[in-house]
Scaffold this motif. Structure first.
Motif, PDB file in Angstrom:
ATOM      1  N   SER A  90      28.500   0.839 -69.813  1.00 48.78           N
ATOM      2  CA  SER A  90      27.944  -0.362 -69.187  1.00 48.78           C
ATOM      3  C   SER A  90      28.983  -0.861 -68.207  1.00 48.78           C
ATOM      4  O   SER A  90      30.180  -0.866 -68.498  1.00 48.78           O
ATOM      5  N   SER A 211      15.879  -5.418 -70.898  1.00 53.34           N
ATOM      6  CA  SER A 211      17.218  -5.368 -70.317  1.00 53.34           C
ATOM      7  C   SER A 211      17.671  -6.724 -69.773  1.00 53.34           C
ATOM      8  O   SER A 211      18.827  -6.896 -69.422  1.00 53.34           O
ATOM      9  N   GLU A 212      16.759  -7.649 -69.699  1.00 54.58           N
ATOM     10  CA  GLU A 212      17.096  -9.027 -69.330  1.00 54.58           C
ATOM     11  C   GLU A 212      16.004  -9.924 -69.895  1.00 54.58           C
ATOM     12  O   GLU A 212      14.924  -9.439 -70.246  1.00 54.58           O
ATOM     13  N   ASN A 233      11.574  -5.755 -74.639  1.00 52.08           N
ATOM     14  CA  ASN A 233      12.372  -4.818 -75.419  1.00 52.08           C
ATOM     15  C   ASN A 233      13.853  -5.072 -75.220  1.00 52.08           C
ATOM     16  O   ASN A 233      14.302  -5.278 -74.109  1.00 52.08           O
ATOM     17  N   GLY A 235      18.052  -4.271 -76.201  1.00 51.95           N
ATOM     18  CA  GLY A 235      19.056  -3.308 -76.651  1.00 51.95           C
ATOM     19  C   GLY A 235      20.311  -3.482 -75.850  1.00 51.95           C
ATOM     20  O   GLY A 235      20.363  -4.299 -74.931  1.00 51.95           O
ATOM     21  N   THR A 299      27.207  -9.209 -80.330  1.00 54.72           N
ATOM     22  CA  THR A 299      26.457  -8.973 -79.083  1.00 54.72           C
ATOM     23  C   THR A 299      26.614 -10.100 -78.067  1.00 54.72           C
ATOM     24  O   THR A 299      26.343  -9.915 -76.900  1.00 54.72           O
TER      25      THR A 299
HETATM   26  O1  DLL Z   1      20.141  -3.542 -70.991  1.00 52.93           O
HETATM   27  C1  DLL Z   1      19.699  -1.845 -72.637  1.00 52.93           C
HETATM   28  C2  DLL Z   1      18.247  -1.937 -72.370  1.00 52.93           C
HETATM   29  C3  DLL Z   1      17.693  -1.181 -71.349  1.00 52.93           C
HETATM   30  C4  DLL Z   1      17.428  -2.727 -73.139  1.00 52.93           C
HETATM   31  C5  DLL Z   1      16.351  -1.236 -71.101  1.00 52.93           C
HETATM   32  C6  DLL Z   1      16.059  -2.787 -72.905  1.00 52.93           C
HETATM   33  C7  DLL Z   1      15.522  -2.036 -71.883  1.00 52.93           C
HETATM   34  P1  DLL Z   1      23.112  -3.207 -71.319  1.00 52.93           P
HETATM   35  O2  DLL Z   1      23.039  -2.880 -69.879  1.00 52.93           O
HETATM   36  O3  DLL Z   1      24.305  -2.777 -72.091  1.00 52.93           O
HETATM   37  O4  DLL Z   1      21.905  -2.566 -72.080  1.00 52.93           O
HETATM   38  O5  DLL Z   1      22.930  -4.777 -71.447  1.00 52.93           O
HETATM   39  C8  DLL Z   1      22.863  -5.384 -72.696  1.00 52.93           C
HETATM   40  O6  DLL Z   1      21.437  -7.098 -71.743  1.00 52.93           O
HETATM   41  O7  DLL Z   1      23.499  -7.883 -74.543  1.00 52.93           O
HETATM   42  C9  DLL Z   1      21.516  -8.764 -73.407  1.00 52.93           C
HETATM   43  O8  DLL Z   1      22.376  -9.794 -72.981  1.00 52.93           O
HETATM   44  C10 DLL Z   1      20.729  -8.231 -72.225  1.00 52.93           C
HETATM   45  N1  DLL Z   1      19.392  -7.806 -72.679  1.00 52.93           N
HETATM   46  C11 DLL Z   1      18.962  -6.569 -72.955  1.00 52.93           C
HETATM   47  N2  DLL Z   1      17.641  -6.600 -73.291  1.00 52.93           N
HETATM   48  C12 DLL Z   1      17.261  -7.902 -73.241  1.00 52.93           C
HETATM   49  C13 DLL Z   1      16.042  -8.601 -73.472  1.00 52.93           C
HETATM   50  C14 DLL Z   1      20.574  -2.742 -71.811  1.00 52.93           C
HETATM   51  N3  DLL Z   1      14.932  -7.975 -73.814  1.00 52.93           N
HETATM   52  C15 DLL Z   1      22.608  -6.868 -72.537  1.00 52.93           C
HETATM   53  N4  DLL Z   1      16.049  -9.948 -73.330  1.00 52.93           N
HETATM   54  C16 DLL Z   1      22.318  -7.553 -73.851  1.00 52.93           C
HETATM   55  C17 DLL Z   1      17.156 -10.610 -72.968  1.00 52.93           C
HETATM   56  C18 DLL Z   1      18.386  -8.673 -72.850  1.00 52.93           C
HETATM   57  N5  DLL Z   1      18.322 -10.009 -72.708  1.00 52.93           N
END
Ligand code: DLL
Length: 434
Positions: A90, A211-212, A233, A235, A299
């Motif tokens: 990341s 992802s947000e 979703n 993660g 997290t």
């Molecule tokens: O964003 C993984 C991911 C990819 C999840 C696609 C869902 C879909 P990172 O780039 O490591 O991983 O960012 C993680 O993004 O700690 C949250 O703060 C934020 N985040 C991820 N999903 C959500 C969500 C991916 N559904 C960081 N709602 C996490 C709010 C989210 N925040």
């Protein structure tokens, strides 16, 4: 629909017995294979034998992003490099990236978790899935890619960017599922509209977003724009990527894959574990990861958890939509403000677009919040009375929800930045006070 029904609906007692067995094994595995964990566990006096119940997890020391960075790049890997088949990272905003590695089994588990959340909203092998997350070190695209392939879907790996072409592919390839951040989906629907594409020309029926954060108000706008139904979703790369938790068709919380993760909620200030239903920082232990296992990973995301069985029949715990990160909660003149509160207000007002910028400044030790939003009707430029009325409406509604007065600046249509990945809406200039 289920992908692994027996596991997803496993009675809670059985599920917890499985978690306990896996937790004990994990503690042993980390102690044997990762010197960092060995030192931490020894210092805390924790051994696998001492873990008698799931609540004993509280004695295991927590792991932070700084721990991963300090062991950059591979220090926390638990297997030799010949067992690693994939590396992601990341980017982070400062310094070195956090690096994670996957074994073949990890990739398999990851695909199962993603296939579960996709099936949970009704994605099937008949679907054509357009992946508009950026391919690369980011886990979003390849995570969804493998999971959807495992479900048997036709996957289109478009990646993010080139939005006109994205819209063309949506039409020409007959994509039925869109995978992107909610802010990119919103942007894509604006571009489709500007190109004169009609809803009939687009076959999209499901959006797998994540992802947000995304408020219900913004989600409604995206769904109406494309005529689809979407799920949220969650993660993060340190834990696996997408697939940690996701909504089912009832959208009453995001189901964890609890056979692979133990979620806890802690008080971010004291580290104390909070009871079920209370809001705090999400901490996650990965139960089955081989490449880079995580013991109680902090997290920084704020949410709450329920273990009640869902209407869909799944028994695994659910978390609320992420309320924000503990480090991006804004403290303005002593008041806690989450950007999601601002998004809810903006996305519910007729006449402004759901794109915004938050600019924080400090003068004479006082914080000021400026909110930039776009008005949607170009003709308004000529009507100051109407513009003023709209601005006042935004100011008042924000005041009611936030409890503080913000300066509101109305910007012309399509003038604020659009995002192809995660949106960056906060500009904090408070440390630049002259
Ligand atoms: O964003 C993984 C991911 C990819 C999840 C696609 C869902 C879909 P990172 O780039 O490591 O991983 O960012 C993680 O993004 O700690 C949250 O703060 C934020 N985040 C991820 N999903 C959500 C969500 C991916 N559904 C960081 N709602 C996490 C709010 C989210 N925040």
């Amino acid at each position: 629909m289920f992908f692994q029904k027996d596991i997803e609906t496993m009675p809670r007692r059985e599920l917890e017995a499985l978690q306990l067995e896996r937790l004990r094994h994990l503690v042993d595995y980390c102690h044997k294979n990762v010197p960092f964990y060995r030192d931490r566990l020894d210092a805390a006096g924790v051994t696998a034998e001492k873990i008698k119940t799931l609540s004993d997890i509280q004695y295991i020391p927590m792991t932070t992003k700084a721990d991963i960075r300090d062991n950059y790049p591979y220090g926390l890997f638990a297997v030799p490099m010949k067992k690693i088949v994939r590396i992601h990272a990341s980017s982070g905003t400062t310094g070195k990236p956090t690096v994670v590695g996957y074994t073949k089994n990890d990739i398999n588990t990851w695909s199962d978790c993603v296939a579960r959340l996709s099936a949970a909203v009704g994605v099937t092998e008949d679907d054509v899935c357009q992946i508009s997350f950026g391919y690369g070190l980011f886990t979003g695209a390849l995570g969804l890619h493998y999971g959807l392939e495992k479900l048997g879907c036709a996957v289109i790996p478009v990646s993010s960017g080139n939005t006109e072409k994205q819209v063309m592919l949506l039409k020409d390839f007959g994509s039925t599922v869109l995978i992107s951040t909610p802010s990119y989906a919103m942007y894509m629907s604006e571009v489709a509209k500007a190109q004169g594409v009609t809803p009939e020309e687009i076959k999209l029926r499901i959006g797998l977003f994540g992802s947000e954060g995304c408020t219900d108000e913004l989600r409604d706008k995206i769904e109406k724009g494309f005529g689809l139904f979407s799920t949220d979703n969650y993660g993060m790369s340190e834990l696996m990527g997408p697939g940690v938790s996701g909504e089912c068709e009832y959208r009453c919380g995001l189901h964890f894959a609890e056979d692979h993760f133990i979620p806890e909620i802690i008080d971010p200030n004291t580290g104390e574990v909070l009871p079920e239903g209370e809001s705090g920082e999400l901490v996650i232990t990965t139960l089955t990861k081989e490449g880079i296992p995580m013991l109680r990973y902090r997290t920084r995301d704020i949410t709450k958890i329920t273990k009640e069985v869902c209407k869909c029949g799944r028994t695994h715990a659910r978390m609320d939509k992420v309320r924000g990160r503990s480090d991006d909660m804004l403290k303005i003149r002593g008041v806690n403000v989450f950007p999601s509160q601002i998004e809810s207000v903006i996305a519910s007002i007729e006449g402004v677009a759901p794109h915004y910028e938050l600019i924080l400044t400090r003068k004479n030790y006082t914080d000021y919040l400026e909110v930039k939003v776009e008005f949607t009707d170009e003709r308004m430029v000529e009507d100051f009375t109407k513009l003023d009325a709209l601005r006042n409406e935004v100011v008042d509604k924000l005041h009611t929800v936030l409890g503080i007065k913000a300066k509101v600046v109305l910007a012309p249509p399509m003038s604020l930045a659009r995002y192809e990945g995660k949106a960056k809406r906060i500009i904090d200039k408070r440390n630049e006070e002259a």
